[in-house]
Design a protein around this motif. Sequence first.
Motif, mmCIF file in Angstrom:
data_model
loop_
_atom_site.group_PDB
_atom_site.id
_atom_site.type_symbol
_atom_site.label_atom_id
_atom_site.label_comp_id
_atom_site.label_asym_id
_atom_site.label_seq_id
_atom_site.Cartn_x
_atom_site.Cartn_y
_atom_site.Cartn_z
ATOM 1 N N GLU A 131 0.586 -2.675 5.083
ATOM 2 C CA GLU A 131 0.975 -1.673 6.078
ATOM 3 C C GLU A 131 1.584 -0.459 5.381
ATOM 4 O O GLU A 131 1.321 0.684 5.751
ATOM 5 C CB GLU A 131 1.960 -2.291 7.078
ATOM 6 N N ALA A 132 2.394 -0.701 4.349
ATOM 7 C CA ALA A 132 3.002 0.399 3.592
ATOM 8 C C ALA A 132 1.929 1.251 2.918
ATOM 9 O O ALA A 132 1.982 2.487 2.955
ATOM 10 C CB ALA A 132 3.979 -0.153 2.559
ATOM 11 N N ALA A 133 0.950 0.601 2.314
ATOM 12 C CA ALA A 133 -0.138 1.338 1.664
ATOM 13 C C ALA A 133 -0.966 2.097 2.697
ATOM 14 O O ALA A 133 -1.331 3.257 2.480
ATOM 15 C CB ALA A 133 -1.023 0.376 0.872
ATOM 16 N N LEU A 147 -7.021 1.965 -1.108
ATOM 17 C CA LEU A 147 -6.005 0.971 -1.476
ATOM 18 C C LEU A 147 -5.905 0.848 -2.996
ATOM 19 O O LEU A 147 -4.806 0.733 -3.542
ATOM 20 C CB LEU A 147 -6.346 -0.383 -0.847
ATOM 21 N N ARG A 148 -7.050 0.918 -3.670
ATOM 22 C CA ARG A 148 -7.042 0.818 -5.136
ATOM 23 C C ARG A 148 -6.290 1.964 -5.795
ATOM 24 O O ARG A 148 -5.776 1.825 -6.897
ATOM 25 C CB ARG A 148 -8.470 0.743 -5.677
ATOM 26 N N GLN A 149 -6.230 3.106 -5.142
ATOM 27 C CA GLN A 149 -5.450 4.232 -5.657
ATOM 28 C C GLN A 149 -3.985 4.127 -5.230
ATOM 29 O O GLN A 149 -3.088 4.422 -6.016
ATOM 30 C CB GLN A 149 -6.011 5.560 -5.128
ATOM 31 N N ALA A 150 -3.753 3.722 -3.987
ATOM 32 C CA ALA A 150 -2.392 3.727 -3.432
ATOM 33 C C ALA A 150 -1.494 2.650 -4.040
ATOM 34 O O ALA A 150 -0.347 2.936 -4.398
ATOM 35 C CB ALA A 150 -2.447 3.556 -1.914
ATOM 36 N N ALA A 151 -1.981 1.427 -4.153
ATOM 37 C CA ALA A 151 -1.119 0.313 -4.587
ATOM 38 C C ALA A 151 -0.513 0.531 -5.977
ATOM 39 O O ALA A 151 0.710 0.427 -6.128
ATOM 40 C CB ALA A 151 -1.889 -1.001 -4.511
ATOM 41 N N PRO A 152 -1.308 0.848 -6.997
ATOM 42 C CA PRO A 152 -0.688 1.055 -8.310
ATOM 43 C C PRO A 152 0.244 2.268 -8.347
ATOM 44 O O PRO A 152 1.269 2.253 -9.034
ATOM 45 C CB PRO A 152 -1.859 1.245 -9.270
ATOM 46 N N LYS A 153 -0.104 3.296 -7.605
ATOM 47 C CA LYS A 153 0.739 4.490 -7.563
ATOM 48 C C LYS A 153 2.082 4.166 -6.912
ATOM 49 O O LYS A 153 3.138 4.568 -7.412
ATOM 50 C CB LYS A 153 0.024 5.603 -6.785
ATOM 51 N N MET A 154 2.056 3.433 -5.811
ATOM 52 C CA MET A 154 3.291 3.040 -5.127
ATOM 53 C C MET A 154 4.163 2.176 -6.045
ATOM 54 O O MET A 154 5.365 2.403 -6.153
ATOM 55 C CB MET A 154 2.976 2.275 -3.835
ATOM 56 N N PHE A 155 3.528 1.209 -6.695
ATOM 57 C CA PHE A 155 4.280 0.324 -7.588
ATOM 58 C C PHE A 155 4.858 1.106 -8.763
ATOM 59 O O PHE A 155 6.011 0.898 -9.151
ATOM 60 C CB PHE A 155 3.391 -0.817 -8.097
ATOM 61 N N GLY A 156 4.084 2.001 -9.313
ATOM 62 C CA GLY A 156 4.547 2.808 -10.443
ATOM 63 C C GLY A 156 5.712 3.719 -10.085
ATOM 64 O O GLY A 156 6.612 3.933 -10.895
ATOM 65 N N GLY A 159 8.283 0.645 -7.635
ATOM 66 C CA GLY A 159 8.367 -0.790 -7.879
ATOM 67 C C GLY A 159 7.959 -1.582 -6.650
ATOM 68 O O GLY A 159 7.405 -1.049 -5.691
ATOM 69 N N ILE A 160 8.266 -2.844 -6.678
ATOM 70 C CA ILE A 160 7.850 -3.761 -5.613
ATOM 71 C C ILE A 160 8.457 -3.395 -4.264
ATOM 72 O O ILE A 160 7.876 -3.657 -3.209
ATOM 73 C CB ILE A 160 8.172 -5.227 -6.009
ATOM 74 N N TRP A 161 9.636 -2.755 -4.278
ATOM 75 C CA TRP A 161 10.319 -2.406 -3.034
ATOM 76 C C TRP A 161 9.480 -1.472 -2.159
ATOM 77 O O TRP A 161 9.599 -1.486 -0.928
ATOM 78 C CB TRP A 161 11.677 -1.782 -3.348
#
Length: 173
Positions: A131-133, A147-156, A159-161
């Motif tokens: 939902e966050a992504a 999603l493949r672009q958003a998830a690593p960018k968000m984590f970078g 972090g996991i939060w």
Amino acid sequence: EYSCEYGSLKFYALCGVGGVLSCGLTHTAVVPLDLVKCRMQVDPQKYKGIFNGFSVTLKEDGVRGLAKGWAPTFIGYSMQGLCKFGFYEVFKILYGNMLGEENAYLWRTSLYLAASASAEFFADIALAPMEAAKVRIQTQPGYANTLRQAAPKMFGEEGIWAFYKGVAPLWMR
């Protein structure tokens, strides 16, 4: 005859598959409407209403733009459905066994409510990352298109939060 024994692993798996199909497919089917709704919430000056929101999105992003966020929607709501439908049955049987047969019947409405709330607790934890992504993809132009672009960018960046900021509001809902 029944397709499986009540309370068996196959029973829980079938309930989970039912949740994946009912939640994942239905939420994915309404992604264009959800996209416009989210954009209206974030930028009401630009997206003045449902029809205007569709029009602006089509002009700026084309028909493909209406599908932004479909992958995290499908994955997230499939996981939520799996947990919601599967864990509801697990908790219903667990709590029923704890109460005993007679009390489980007498207190069945409260038992169903407790089982439902317990299942939803875990279902929202499963949903929150996707939902966050999805929200980032749909409401932050230029942030990410997939999603493949958003998830690593968000984590970078956070972090996991980044994936679990929305879990408390989901619980409140």
